[in-house]
Design an enzyme around this catalytic site. Structure first.
Site, PDB file in Angstrom:
ATOM      1  CG  HIS A  12      -1.873  -1.204   1.444  1.00 60.29           C
ATOM      2  ND1 HIS A  12      -2.612  -1.636   2.251  1.00 60.29           N
ATOM      3  CD2 HIS A  12      -2.353  -1.940   0.326  1.00 60.29           C
ATOM      4  CE1 HIS A  12      -3.281  -2.646   2.193  1.00 60.29           C
ATOM      5  NE2 HIS A  12      -3.099  -2.909   0.975  1.00 60.29           N
ATOM      6  CE1 TYR A  13       4.884   0.925   1.532  1.00 57.31           C
ATOM      7  CE2 TYR A  13       4.409  -0.894  -0.239  1.00 57.31           C
ATOM      8  CZ  TYR A  13       4.964  -0.212   1.407  1.00 57.31           C
ATOM      9  OH  TYR A  13       5.251  -1.598   2.093  1.00 57.31           O
TER      10      TYR A  13
END
Lengths: 575, 276
Positions: free
Chosen positions: A504-505
């Site tokens: 989750h970037y």
């Protein structure tokens, strides 16, 4: 020699939720769409009967081949970034459907506070609440405007859930299309404990679908059977809402869609004011192609969206020293510090922890966003408190109480004894953006084509450490109320450790109302290049206190609406 | 026991004959010795309590394909047994065939770093050494990481591939043993072996091109994986690793059991069972 292909209406890079939704919506509307996927063509058939923990969870079968490309990582501007070399350190999805196939399925909406975070924080606490260097900004859109796109995504993916009983929870225009997942004994225990402390627990909204379901596009999703091989796996049963059982087949049925797998995008081609197409390599033959299009959509993972813009020299790169420029600005995401909590060990209770599903669990939102007073707190925003039952594999279930030796007989015995006797509760705090956290191109390390890798510069701040400490304490209280015999708190790390395992970037190509502080408008249309749309979590100005997928999906529906309008109008800015 | 012996034995064992017939595999004509072997292993595993040492069939996979020198393999075996010892909770690394699992892994695309970013420069500065030590137990923090084994994430900044790291590491273990005690590692007392392994774990042993801690973390990770991975990889022999922790192996569905208040103990099934 580059081979130039015939022009199409839309070329999309990436086939996860972002690219898949764009492809489905525009091909349904009658436009010719070509999608470029760097990985292989996959279908549900590829995931039948391959329940192999070592291969998928420990060898990261579904993650990108790092021999082609990775990122480099450092904490501060002064340091030399090092490449993140192994899949153990970075996991980014690849192949058809991208990271949206191996996802767990937790499908939370972001909250009204997120979209107007600057305005609301200043209104309630004054400007001095925002520390120097925190790049806090509104998203240029409100929750109420986003609501219909969330609703559409939830129906496409068949989300199974119940309304959040917290009175402060954002309103939904309709119920989830499917009922919530099952309440297991440990989930019940978590809920009872949370209620005893005055919180409002409920089942995690889940893309593990609870009944046979047909979505609005006519695609079928099967019923989840809680087989436990879920997060990090493709679904054995076609029972996870993912692009390969929904939007990709929807696009394919229109006859207007062409999928090209093993097609590695290297540049967005442009003439200074407009994008003209995408340059890509057929990874099977090595042939380079130019795919011209009226509209170019970058819908790859955050890292690729950022890097392709930089390699293509589109938009003004962010400079941390002047804090000017937009490409690479407001890099954020969920990191090791984002999922801390407390683990309880039970000496006299056993749970069926080897059963489960990716998004099976419960959560409460009483400590999210600005649902609690931050006047005397040394951070802003909040986090969900969550308990999940993924379904532990045998390699995974080696949790031992603190103080146990790391190896040898003591470790072995405790790991065996507690394999089905430990429960984790974690806090999922929001992550703010800072002037010193950004992306650019690495000066040294390159990919297989000798193009520079993306460089990430990221460090933790007091905000991150303080909110994490707050969350760990709250998790401890819950786990104690659950009756655990041993409660171990996670340690709050001082610094980011260059592990990119969460998938989750976000940020770097952020949305907003002002072209000086954002790269794209609220249709994810680039300010500088009107026929280029950059779709995905790369548009998040900060990371909310929940998982990103629903917001990625909702933004993709909004972008698709914008692209259709753009094509109909024959161009122009959408705002 | 040789391959021939085990085949001969099969022919005279009525219960085995029955099982082979029932599988229907022989009819297809695609059976090899080791395939029959694994069937028989499962047969014994699930229907009788025959002690492990009497099983002769899964052992057909137990030959070295990566470690050329037997001495290296012996030291590897001794080290894994200290990390995961046989005790009253059940079999240890050697009995679970963990050393063979590791040997196979190092001979795989994973062992040769096929999907690892291996472009230089590989900096050998103190900064990089510090980086390799930044491996506190954050490996279990973050979305998805709860499903990974609780060993620190190796911080990979070396030009050596995993197979090379192991050869170097195993020989360095023995070198330290020879220097300190004048004998090979596998001949030492348990405490002496632990002392050497702890020195590797603490990054106290000089190794060229890599921190000894990175090697140790890989060794620990592979040992745990070898005890609990599906038997198709050559470890977790006869699913005894799974049996110890009451892990059932891959199953189609738990939808009818997942709300049970009681813990449900199931018979172990392997990937081979699941796919057939």
């Amino acid at each position: 020699m580059v081979k130039k292909l015939n022009k199409v209406d839309v070329v999309v890079v990436g086939t996860g939720w972002a690219g898949g939704i764009i492809a489905a919506e525009l091909s349904k509307a009658g436009y010719q769409v070509v999608a470029l996927e760097r990985g292989e063509e996959k279908s549900t058939k590829d995931y039948i009967g391959v329940k192999d923990e070592l291969r998928f969870t420990n060898r990261f079968e579904m993650m990108q081949d790092l021999s082609h490309e990775t990122i480099t990582s450092r904490n501060t501007l002064e340091e030399t970034a090092l490449p993140v070399r192994t899949k153990h350190e970075i996991g980014v999805g690849t192949d058809l459907g991208g990271g949206s196939v191996h996802w767990a399925g937790a499908t939370y909406r972001f909250i009204p506070y997120d979209f107007e975070i600057y305005t609301q924080t200043v209104e309630r606490y004054g400007k001095e609440k925002i520390p120097e260097g925190m790049m806090l900004q509104d998203w240029g859109i409100t929750y109420d405007e986003m609501e219909k796109y969330y609703d559409r995504f939830e129906k496409t993916a068949g989300i199974s859930g119940e309304q959040d009983p917290n009175p402060d929870a954002p309103k939904h225009s309709s119920d989830y299309p499917n009922p919530p997942t099952k309440e297991t004994p440990n989930i019940k225990l978590f809920k009872e404990a949370a209620k005893s402390l005055g919180y409002h627990p409920y089942q995690v909204p889940s893309a593990n679908i609870t009944q046979h379901y047909e979505n609005p596009d006519g695609e079928t999703i099967n019923q989840c059977v809680y087989c436990a091989f879920c997060t990090q796996y493709g679904c054995d049963f076609g029972a996870k809402g993912d692009p390969i059982v929904t939007v990709i087949p929807t696009a394919q049925k229109t006859g207007n869609f062409e999928l090209r797998t093993e097609s590695y995008a290297r540049r967005v081609l442009h003439n200074g004011t407009k994008a003209t197409g995408v340059l890509y390599v057929d990874m099977v033959t090595g042939q380079e192609y130019e795919q011209p299009a009226d509209v170019v959509v970058l819908a790859a993972f955050t890292f690729t969206n950022n890097r392709l813009l930089m390699l293509s020299k589109i938009g003004e790169p962010y400079d941390p020293k002047t804090r000017k420029g937009v490409i690479g600005r407001n890099y954020n995401g969920q990191f090791g510090i984002t999922f801390l909590g407390a683990r309880g060990f039970f000496n006299n209770k056993k749970f069926n922890l080897y059963m489960g599903a990716g998004a099976l669990g419960a959560n409460f939102t009483d400590l999210t966003g600005d649902n609690f007073d931050h006047t005397d707190l040394d951070f802003i925003h909040g986090g969900g408190v969550e308990h999940r039952q993924y379904g532990d594999g045998a390699i995974a279930s080696n949790k031992v109480p603190k103080g146990t030796s790391r190896w040898g007989s003591e470790f072995k015995k405790n790991a065996i004894y507690y394999a089905n006797r430990n429960l984790l509760v974690w806090y999922t705090p929001a992550v703010m953006s800072w002037w010193h956290n950004y992306t650019d191109l690495d000066p040294t390390y390159t990919d297989i084509f000798n193009d520079p890798l993306l460089r990430v510069t990221f460090k933790y701040t007091d905000q991150d450490r303080n909110i994490a400490k707050f969350g760990v304490e709250k998790c401890r209280e819950v786990v104690e109320a659950m009756g655990a015999d041993i409660v171990d708190e996670d340690e709050v790390p001082e610094e980011f450790d260059h592990i990119y395992q969460g998938g989750h970037y976000a940020g770097g190509v952020i949305m907003g109302a002002d072209k000086n502080t954002s790269a794209v408008n609220t249709y994810l249309q680039m300010w500088d290049v009107e026929n280029l749309f950059v779709v995905g979590a790369s548009a998040f100005p900060h990371f909310s206190n929940h998982h990103p997928t629903a917001t990625v999906g909702a933004l993709a529906y909004r972008a698709a609406e914008g692209i259709e309008k753009y094509l109909k109008n024959g161009g122009g800015s959408l705002v | 026991m040789s391959d021939n012996d085990s085949k001969n034995k099969e022919q005279y064992d009525p219960s085995r004959r029955k099982f082979i017939k029932n599988t229907g595999i022989l009819a297809g004509g695609v059976v090899g010795g080791s395939v029959i072997g694994s069937f028989l292993t499962n047969q014994f595993q699930t229907r009788t309590n025959t002690p492990v040492q009497d099983l002769d069939t899964a052992t057909l996979q137990e030959a070295r394909m990566f470690f050329d020198r037997k001495e290296d393999f012996t030291i590897l075996s001794a080290a894994t047994e200290r990390l995961f010892p046989k005790d009253d909770s059940g079999p240890g690394a050697i009995e679970l065939a963990v050393p063979y699992f590791i040997d196979k892994q190092l001979n795989s695309s994973w062992g040769t770093n096929a999907k690892v970013y291996m472009k230089g420069p590989f900096l050998q500065t103190s900064f990089v050494r510090d980086y390799e030590k930044k491996d506190r137990d954050q490996s279990e923090q973050g979305p998805n990481t709860d499903v990974l084994p609780d060993v620190p994430t190796p911080r990979y900044q070396t030009r050596l591939n995993r197979g090379e790291i192991f050869l170097l590491g195993i020989r360095t273990i023995d070198q330290v043993s020879q220097e300190k005690y004048g004998t090979s590692f596998d001949q030492l007392e348990g405490e002496q072996q632990d002392e050497i392994l702890t020195a590797f774990e603490n990054g106290e042993i000089a190794m060229p091109g890599i921190d000894s801690r990175t090697f140790f973390n890989l060794l620990l990770q592979l040992t745990i994986e070898g005890a609990y991975a599906d038997p198709v990889y050559g470890g977790n022999k006869n699913m005894l690793g799974w049996k110890m922790k009451e892990y059932p192996g891959p199953r189609a569905a738990y939808i009818n059991d997942i709300e049970s208040e009681e813990f449900i103990e199931m018979e172990q099934k392997s990937l081979r069972d699941y796919q057939s």
